[in-house]
Enzyme design. Structure first.
Site, PDB file in Angstrom:
ATOM      1  CD  GLU A 168     -51.979 -55.356  45.341  1.00  9.75           C
ATOM      2  OE1 GLU A 168     -51.979 -56.008  44.286  1.00  9.75           O
ATOM      3  OE2 GLU A 168     -53.009 -55.091  45.976  1.00  9.75           O
TER       4      GLU A 168
ATOM      5  CB  SER B   9     -50.453 -52.423  35.913  1.00  5.94           C
ATOM      6  OG  SER B   9     -51.511 -51.524  36.207  1.00  5.94           O
TER       7      SER B   9
ATOM      8  CG  ASN C 292     -57.794 -59.224  44.255  1.00  7.75           C
ATOM      9  OD1 ASN C 292     -58.934 -59.686  44.359  1.00  7.75           O
ATOM     10  ND2 ASN C 292     -57.457 -58.034  44.730  1.00  7.75           N
ATOM     11  CD1 TRP C 293     -59.452 -63.528  39.291  1.00 13.40           C
ATOM     12  CD2 TRP C 293     -61.101 -64.984  39.748  1.00 13.40           C
ATOM     13  NE1 TRP C 293     -59.136 -64.728  38.700  1.00 13.40           N
ATOM     14  CE2 TRP C 293     -60.128 -65.644  38.972  1.00 13.40           C
ATOM     15  CE3 TRP C 293     -62.223 -65.703  40.154  1.00 13.40           C
ATOM     16  CZ2 TRP C 293     -60.256 -66.972  38.591  1.00 13.40           C
ATOM     17  CZ3 TRP C 293     -62.352 -67.019  39.787  1.00 13.40           C
ATOM     18  CH2 TRP C 293     -61.371 -67.652  39.001  1.00 13.40           C
ATOM     19  CE  LYS C 294     -58.106 -55.592  42.028  1.00 13.79           C
ATOM     20  NZ  LYS C 294     -57.530 -54.301  41.716  1.00 13.79           N
TER      21      LYS C 294
ATOM     22  N   GLY D  20     -54.685 -51.080  38.493  1.00 15.63           N
ATOM     23  CA  GLY D  20     -55.736 -50.864  37.499  1.00 15.63           C
ATOM     24  C   GLY D  20     -55.480 -49.675  36.582  1.00 15.63           C
TER      25      GLY D  20
ATOM     26  CD  GLU E 280     -59.284 -52.475  44.310  1.00 17.54           C
ATOM     27  OE1 GLU E 280     -59.844 -53.578  44.482  1.00 17.54           O
ATOM     28  OE2 GLU E 280     -58.522 -52.247  43.351  1.00 17.54           O
TER      29      GLU E 280
ATOM     30  CG  HIS F 106     -56.771 -54.932  47.724  1.00 15.10           C
ATOM     31  ND1 HIS F 106     -57.250 -53.819  47.065  1.00 15.10           N
ATOM     32  CD2 HIS F 106     -56.005 -55.604  46.832  1.00 15.10           C
ATOM     33  CE1 HIS F 106     -56.795 -53.838  45.823  1.00 15.10           C
ATOM     34  NE2 HIS F 106     -56.041 -54.903  45.662  1.00 15.10           N
TER      35      HIS F 106
ATOM     36  N   GLY G   7     -54.382 -58.382  39.340  1.00 15.19           N
ATOM     37  CA  GLY G   7     -55.804 -58.062  39.226  1.00 15.19           C
ATOM     38  C   GLY G   7     -56.310 -58.372  37.826  1.00 15.19           C
ATOM     39  N   GLY G   8     -56.412 -57.330  37.001  1.00 19.20           N
ATOM     40  CA  GLY G   8     -57.009 -57.453  35.665  1.00 19.20           C
ATOM     41  C   GLY G   8     -56.505 -58.627  34.837  1.00 19.20           C
TER      42      GLY G   8
HETATM   43  P1  13P Z   1     -54.284 -54.753  38.611  1.00 16.29           P
HETATM   44  O1  13P Z   1     -53.388 -55.906  38.295  1.00 16.29           O
HETATM   45  O2  13P Z   1     -55.577 -54.782  37.844  1.00 16.29           O
HETATM   46  O3  13P Z   1     -53.566 -53.444  38.529  1.00 16.29           O
HETATM   47  O4  13P Z   1     -54.730 -54.925  40.152  1.00 16.29           O
HETATM   48  C1  13P Z   1     -53.764 -55.141  41.112  1.00 16.29           C
HETATM   49  C2  13P Z   1     -54.421 -55.518  42.391  1.00 16.29           C
HETATM   50  O5  13P Z   1     -55.070 -54.701  43.022  1.00 16.29           O
HETATM   51  C3  13P Z   1     -54.286 -56.900  42.871  1.00 16.29           C
HETATM   52  O6  13P Z   1     -54.710 -57.023  44.189  1.00 16.29           O
END
Ligand code: 13P
Length: 251
Positions: A167, A213, A9-11, A173, A97, A95, A234-235
């Site tokens: 999640e 993470s 997920n590149w956000k 993050g 967020e 998600h 994510g990251g």
């Molecule tokens: P991180 O891997 O950066 O913690 O993000 C997880 C995420 O929200 C994937 O959707």
């Protein structure tokens, strides 16, 4: 019996050219990997370019959200059919967020899920508790209401196109991953809940991903848990080499 799925997920990161360069770099790194599904999720504006760059490879493309109407006077929204048109096979819905900053609820997540499934997209439905909820001992209650709300009125046939992503919000993050055991405990709970809402056979086939993470260093431990079927990253999905290392968790 369940094919693992690793999704990035590149956000809100990467331009079109950065996104397509990533695909070019990732393709050879994952070409030889057997028995793992690979999905990346760029921003809306990069979807069709990424899908074109990924064509003919094992890499599938997901959007990060959608609306529940196919068309109409809904300024700023994107319909599931348009995501398919852009080359998506998957869409992330609910998600944390989106729940936290954009007013997503279980009800809107459910409407989006039903619309996306009707279009033939596979839905990655996200659930997860906050730190306050976990510390109050409410993790299972929160997860249960997010799942029952998100899957409301879906029939077993539709469930085949749903992937659940657990999640924990406190692990997103933050560099603070849930331990293998903490994640497994919630995944097992989710699978039992699906068995209760549908059937044991449906529970046995549904993919449950862990997100929060995930990195090359911790993916193996997480993936060794019996109810963890993949990762939503994510990251660590923003660099081709670290994402490929996660995809290759088994090698
Ligand atoms: P991180 O891997 O950066 O913690 O993000 C997880 C995420 O929200 C994937 O959707």
């Amino acid at each position: 019996m369940r094919t693992p799925l690793i999704a990035g997920n590149w956000k809100l990161f990467k331009t079109i050219s950065e996104a397509t360069a990533f695909v070019t770099a990732l393709k050879p790194l994952v070409a030889e990997v057997q028995g793992v599904e690979v999905v990346i999720s760029p921003v809306f504006t990069a979807l069709s370019s990424v899908a074109a760059a990924a064509a003919g490879s094992r890499i599938r493309v997901a959007a990060q959200d959608c609306y529940w109407e196919e068309e109409g006077a809904f300024t700023g929204e994107v319909a599931p059919g348009l995501l398919k048109d852009a080359g998506c096979s998957h869409v992330i819905i609910g998600h944390s967020e989106r729940r936290q900053y954009f007013g997503e609820t279980d009800e809107t997540a459910n409407r989006k899920t039903r619309a996306a499934l009707a279009t033939g997209l596979t839905v990655l439905l996200c659930v997860g508790e906050t730190l306050v909820q976990r510390e109050a001992g409410d993790t299972f209650t929160v997860i249960e209401s997010q799942i029952t709300g998100g899957l409301q009125s879906l029939v077993a046939e539709e469930l085949k196109q749903v992937v659940i992503a657990y999640e924990p919000v406190w692990a997103i993050g933050t560099g603070k991953t849930a331990s293998d055991e903490q994640a497994q405990q919630v995944h097992a709970f989710i699978r039992q809940l699906v068995a209760k809402l549908y059937s044991q056979a449906d529970a046995d086939q549904i993919l449950i991903l862990y997100g929060g993470s995930v990195k090359p260093e911790n993916v193996k431990g997480l993936m060794s848990q019996p109810d963890i079927d993949g990762a939503l990253v994510g990251g660590a999905s923003l660099k081709a080499d670290s994402f490929a290392a996660i995809v290759r968790f088994n090698s």
